[in-house]
Design an enzyme around this catalytic site. Structure first.
Site, short mmCIF file in Angstrom:
data_model
loop_
_atom_site.label_atom_id
_atom_site.label_comp_id
_atom_site.label_asym_id
_atom_site.label_seq_id
_atom_site.Cartn_x
_atom_site.Cartn_y
_atom_site.Cartn_z
N CYS A 173 -1.71 0.71 -8.90
CA CYS A 173 -1.52 0.04 -7.61
C CYS A 173 -2.86 -0.46 -7.09
O CYS A 173 -3.79 0.32 -6.87
CB CYS A 173 -0.90 0.98 -6.58
SG CYS A 173 -0.71 0.16 -4.98
N GLY A 219 0.80 -1.23 0.00
CA GLY A 219 0.00 0.00 0.00
C GLY A 219 0.82 1.27 0.00
O GLY A 219 0.51 2.22 0.71
N ASN A 261 9.16 5.95 -9.33
CA ASN A 261 7.79 5.49 -9.48
C ASN A 261 6.88 6.47 -8.74
O ASN A 261 6.94 6.58 -7.52
CB ASN A 261 7.70 4.07 -8.88
CG ASN A 261 6.37 3.40 -9.05
OD1 ASN A 261 5.56 3.37 -8.14
ND2 ASN A 261 6.11 2.85 -10.22
C1 LIG Z 1 6.13 -6.23 -2.48
C2 LIG Z 1 5.82 -5.50 -3.75
C3 LIG Z 1 5.71 -4.11 -3.76
C4 LIG Z 1 5.42 -3.43 -4.93
N1 LIG Z 1 5.35 -2.06 -4.92
C5 LIG Z 1 5.13 -1.39 -6.09
C6 LIG Z 1 5.14 0.03 -6.14
O1 LIG Z 1 5.36 0.70 -5.15
N2 LIG Z 1 4.90 0.64 -7.34
C7 LIG Z 1 4.66 -0.09 -8.47
O2 LIG Z 1 4.44 0.49 -9.53
N3 LIG Z 1 4.67 -1.43 -8.46
C8 LIG Z 1 4.89 -2.10 -7.30
N4 LIG Z 1 4.91 -3.47 -7.30
C9 LIG Z 1 4.66 -4.20 -8.55
C10 LIG Z 1 5.96 -4.60 -9.23
O3 LIG Z 1 6.73 -3.50 -9.58
C11 LIG Z 1 5.65 -5.43 -10.49
O4 LIG Z 1 4.87 -4.66 -11.36
C12 LIG Z 1 4.92 -6.72 -10.18
O5 LIG Z 1 5.40 -7.29 -9.00
C13 LIG Z 1 5.01 -7.75 -11.30
O6 LIG Z 1 6.32 -8.11 -11.57
P1 LIG Z 1 7.02 -9.43 -10.94
O7 LIG Z 1 6.08 -10.57 -11.17
O8 LIG Z 1 8.31 -9.56 -11.64
O9 LIG Z 1 7.18 -9.14 -9.49
C14 LIG Z 1 5.22 -4.17 -6.13
C15 LIG Z 1 5.34 -5.55 -6.12
C16 LIG Z 1 5.65 -6.23 -4.96
C17 LIG Z 1 5.76 -7.72 -5.01
#
Ligand SMILES: Cc1cc2nc3c(=O)[nH]c(=O)nc-3n(C[C@H](O)[C@H](O)[C@H](O)COP(=O)(O)O)c2cc1C
Ligand SMILES: Cc1cc2nc3c(=O)[nH]c(=O)nc-3n(C[C@H](O)[C@H](O)[C@H](O)COP(=O)(O)OP(=O)(O)OC[C@H]3O[C@@H](n4cnc5c(N)ncnc54)[C@H](O)[C@@H]3O)c2cc1C
Ligand SMILES: Cc1cc2nc3c(=O)[nH]c(=O)nc-3n(C[C@H](O)[C@H](O)[C@H](O)COP(=O)(O)OP(=O)(O)OC[C@H]3O[C@@H](n4cnc5c(N)ncnc54)[C@H](O)[C@@H]3O)c2cc1C
Ligand SMILES: Cc1cc2nc3c(=O)[nH]c(=O)nc-3n(C[C@H](O)[C@H](O)[C@H](O)COP(=O)(O)O)c2cc1C
Ligand code: FES
Ligand code: FES
Lengths: 304, 259, 304, 259
Positions: free
Chosen positions: C130, C72, C99
């Site tokens: 988000c 969040g 971001n």
């Molecule tokens: C713990 C966690 C926190 C995240 N925080 C953000 C964030 O602050 N801003 C954002 O754009 N995406 C956030 N994401 C999404 C990731 O940047 C990414 O889009 C998503 O995890 C899919 O990629 P992956 O499967 O390689 O993790 C977060 C993902 C995770 C797992």
């Protein structure tokens, strides 16, 4: 003794465990592995107006905790179903629900009308969510107006329990759920496959002949659970939940989220007898937790 | 004995390493085998492999009804087969079997078996079966290199064995279709059973058609279920898309739309 | 020698491997594990207008080949970022992309405006996707009109490379892509997490304090690949692809589907040095396949 | 020795089964350990377990700088720990370590260590560390039943050990907070270090507050990364949500919002 029976839109299922369309054939293949009569119900594979050859091979790609398929509704058409298949399955000791698919409203109506005449088929599941056909299929399941229209048209000709299976490939699953309830759906099935894609990096080609296909298996369970929960909060229509159910714990999670019954899909491929193990597992869980009626689980998630 | 499909834990009696890429699993069933036919296959559950979600299909390489054991001949291709190569005596392996149709019994004694790669797997069982029916087939096996040539003694029990290796380190050099038996004007065989990579089977089918020789091939389409319910494994035939796992894996080339 | 560099909207990345927002902190934690200067870029975690505490614990649930999070947007606000964080990271030998998140158009504009002043930040990634905040966030990313509006508003104050990160929780990802291109996006990032849910069947409770959360990891890769492919076909804007990338093969699949660069997210948690292994793996693949420039891979999927 | 985080394959020297639910893994590092402090933990990569996607956190149970080995004390909870229980001598285990802060050095000699369940793990290391600083703590350990009481000899090297079992089969009957040392009007200890289930730590914290005794607890919040980047493991403190994996796992109860 635990009471496993569930009443869904007036139809009594001996237990909440059924098998998902497209993953259980017409049930015959499974008779070699288990007593299909112990199932709550069987959702047989998609039936369309005419014979369909489906998509070209390759139609399958394995993915992390899941698989993509692009079978594309291969079946011999409603005539063949009524004449050749129905007689062989109508006396199975479980509810047979026919998955009705099509490319036009007319086709859905035609197939539903024909199935309506089959005495031993107590319900149909309208598949407005198949991602693997060029026309119709998922299109009906992603636009609320179309979803209402096709449901209402089928409602006019179909007199028994009308279930509508929704596509998860939408911004608001609750809008779609409301749309089909408006159209006259008695039951909502959630979810069909998510549209995905797999690539062979060595050959630099898509793995599926259709490039994209439908994702199923445990990978999609969190999304399916969320949608069941959202729809359960939004409408009062009973829900049949599925998506990645591999064991009794998964099944119970869906019921807690709001599903009155569940379907076992891809898991059948890995363990053909898994659905009966799930029946047994639910019973064991109920005994452990001193739950008398399985219906007490439905939507019982504690969120306070 | 009744034809019936089982989902069963079998016990690894031994794992025999043939070479870097191939091994044999000998498996003991907990009860008497049902009838298993040559060309049929099994679906193996690969445990403890995070990237292997579905079962993996393998042909029945041989069956010993006396000892109640069967063998799989496996080529290491990816994670699933790599995990299976680590199974040890006493481990268990869950199989669904026997699946699919089978090679037909020929109405001639002039039979050729052609196999390449892991496609040789069902041919040993077929050669044994032919012997039991008093047929001694010619057996043509293609390998990449001398190091991978294996089980020749086994095959030789049932018929005359010919070999090709791609690098010419043993037998004739080249692929199976480059073997001199195909170079002759007349083919000495009235029936061919063939299993291997698609390209190889298509080439053999072409030769068979040219010589008007009857030919059955065993397809290895990727599968999700293996017992006929998912419709993922289909191949186009003269009856439309048919399931390789039920109507196949063995098809007479006349039924396929290969050209 | 393979040329790994990619030019994205005028910005030159030394290689196509970057790290995903929210999974790499501000990069400092990773300096203990590897040379972050070898990365193509680092997408630092979400920055909002004011300090945010994020959601209550538990914020994480493991799922099949993936995980749910409901962090969040916890962060100390843009002021803190500019004063305390920026000085420490501005001289890393790689592109730092911020971001930018918010609950209102005004908040996005405010944060983007402040970041615009930071000399060593060459780009921002607008996070309109988000799923873990009550207001804003994903809402902007699922309605085309709002997506265009917030992008256009930020475009007015932000003078460098403007990337917009889209939500996969939509019916048509191409509509959203077109919407942000209309708003002035230079680059599209695909995908953020899918909205999912996890349940503890024994305790009959949701695992996350927020009930639902964002699904990431290999489970979602097929969906992410499909979206990259669809958007690549639909618009000419460069794409940064992510979703479940665990190794070089996965990264190459995203490039073949149309991504000019990729982000490594959840995989960082399992192997903190994985992103550099992916750089090396791409290089090895290029040598094997005799590919001189990594840009030759972009959209090179053979579908004929 | 420098404090530094490693991602390293360690070799299993031995796996010691303590009882049905608990075992110890002794692991050999390929190079000299960095400084490891009591209360720090490691993130273990569980291979070949399809249902274990993320690493699993385990406290450092003890360290032998001479032999370059460390021990983990593990309770079998689910698939991940079950898989780890099958590791054998010679297998390798990938760890990220040492992670997190550590217990502080007390400014009193009247120290009590309280542990329950797998929460006892970091206390052995802490007891050893206290000894090196000339402190001989009292050590109160809670178990479910006699069968699970283990390593008492180890702990006894460093201080006086007291035991509770839930079923009364050894030591005093009940949970750790039911032990008679807490029933007295005055508590004999000026500092408590505590690790175990949340409910237990909260109960101990309450007693500590009542007696105005300084108390540190080690939290076991579920983690995704373990090194501070995902923000999944937070606990509310007087400074807002803080990361258990970096600002913790050890917190002075004054910093927590427990009531
Ligand atoms: C713990 C966690 C926190 C995240 N925080 C953000 C964030 O602050 N801003 C954002 O754009 N995406 C956030 N994401 C999404 C990731 O940047 C990414 O889009 C998503 O995890 C899919 O990629 P992956 O499967 O390689 O993790 C977060 C993902 C995770 C797992
Ligand atoms: C009916 C049938 C019988 C078979 N009999 C045998 C046998 O007796 N011995 C044997 O070694 N193998 C046999 N195979 C092939 C075997 O099933 C695959 O090699 C195996 O599933 C690969 O699993 P994996 O996890 O190791 O590789 P994966 O990681 O799944 O795949 C590795 C690579 O091999 C490719 N691949 C996987 N399966 C196939 C396939 N079926 N066809 C073409 N390419 C494929 C993948 O695309 C990938 O590039 C048979 C297949 C079928 C359908
Ligand atoms: C900093 C830290 C240090 C730890 N040290 C030790 C140790 O030294 N020895 C030891 O045995 N364990 C320790 N744990 C707990 C250990 O990490 C978990 O028991 C383990 O991850 C469970 O993995 P699994 O795959 O076996 O179980 P899973 O299948 O992941 O879980 C099984 C059940 O346990 C619950 N569970 C899992 N992890 C936790 C957790 N962290 N807190 C509460 N419930 C949980 C799950 O919700 C589930 O109900 C520690 C945890 C942390 C955060
Ligand atoms: C091979 C295959 C074929 C399918 N065919 C149909 C179909 O004909 N009609 C339909 O409504 N759903 C079809 N589905 C979707 C499943 O019924 C189910 O909705 C989906 O697979 C998710 O559940 P699961 O994860 O348990 O498999 C098919 C799924 C698979 C894997
Ligand atoms: S593999 Fe499922 S039908 Fe053949
Ligand atoms: S577990 Fe990731 S920040 Fe603590």
């Amino acid at each position: 003794m635990s009471d496993l029976s569930v009443n869904i839109a007036g139809l009594l299922f001996k237990n909440p465990v059924t098998t998902a369309s497209g993953t259980f054939g017409y049930g015959d293949e499974f008779r070699e592995f288990m007593d299909v009569g112990r199932l709550g119900g069987i959702f047989v594979k998609a039936v369309t107006g005419k014979n369909r050859d489906g998509n070209a091979y390759p139609r399958m790609a394995e993915t992390a905790s899941g698989m993509l398929n692009s079978v594309g509704l291969q079946n011999k058409g409603v005539d063949h179903f009524c004449r050749e298949i129905y007689p062989g399955i109508k006396n199975l000791n479980t509810h047979i629900v026919v998955n009705v698919s099509g490319s036009t409203v007319e086709e859905y109506v035609e197939v539903a009308g024909r199935i309506n005449e089959l005495e031993k088929i107590p319900a149909i599941e309208l598949n407005i969510s198949c991602p693997n056909v060029k026309f119709g299929g998922m299109a009906f399941g992603t636009v609320t107006g179309m979803a209402t229209e096709v449901t209402a048209a089928v409602r006019k000709v179909y007199k028994k329990v009308l279930m509508v299976k929704l596509s998860p490939n939408v911004t608001s699953i609750t809008d779609l759920a409301k749309a089909v309830v408006d159209g006259g759906a008695d039951v909502i099935t959630l979810i069909n496959t998510l549209l995905g894609m797999a690539i062979d990096a060595e050959r630099q080609r898509p793995i599926l002949s259709t490039i994209t296909g439908g994702l199923s298996g445990p990978a999609i369970k969190p999304i399916a659970l969320r949608m069941v929960w959202q729809v359960h909060k939004a409408v009062h229509t009973p829900i049949i939940g599925l998506g990645g159910i591999m064991n009794a714990t998964d099944a119970i999670e869906f019921m807690l989220a709001g599903a009155s019954a569940i379907q076992v899909g891809t898991a059948n491929f890995i363990d053909p007898a898994v659905s009966l193990k799930i029946v047994d597992g639910i019973e064991a869980y109920m005994e452990n937790h001193k739950i008398k009626a399985v219906t007490d689980l439905v939507g019982a998630l504690r969120t306070e | 004995m009744e034809v019936k499909k089982l989902v069963q834990d079998l016990q690894v009696v031994q794992s025999i390493c043939l070479n870097k890429r191939h091994f044999i699993l000998e498996l003991l069933a907990p009860e008497k085998f049902p009838l298993i036919l040559p060309g049929q296959f099994s679906q193996a559950l690969v445990k403890d492999s995070p990237s292997t979600f579905l079962r993996r299909p393998f042909s029945i390489h041989s069956v010993d009804y006396g000892k109640n054991t069967l063998r799989l001949l496996i080529q290491i291709k990816g994670e699933g087969t790599l995990h299976l190569s680590r199974l040890k005596e006493g481990d268990s392996l869950n199989l669904i079997y026997p699946l699919g149709n089978s090679f037909s019994l020929p109405n001639t004694k002039d039979v050729l078996l052609v196999g390449g790669g892991c496609g040789v797997a069902p041919l040993l069982f077929m050669a044994q079966f032919l012997n039991q029916n008093n047929i001694h087939p010619a057996i043509l096996l293609g390998f990449r290199t001398k190091e991978e040539v294996s089980e020749i003694d086994e095959y030789s029990k049932f018929g005359k064995v010919m070999i090709t290796t791609e690098d010419g380190t043993e037998g004739e050099k080249g692929r199976v279709i480059d073997h001199s038996i195909f170079a002759r004007q007349r083919l000495d065989f009235r029936k061919i059973y063939c299993c291997g990579p698609d390209a190889m089977m298509k080439a053999v089918a072409k030769i068979a058609r040219m010589h008007k020789t009857d030919c059955e091939v065993s397809l290895e389409n990727t599968m999700a279920c293996g017992f006929g319910v998912c419709l993922c494994c289909v191949t186009p035939t003269n009856k439309g898309n048919e399931r390789v796992c039920v109507e196949g894996p063995v098809f007479n080339i006349n039924r396929l739309t290969w050209t």
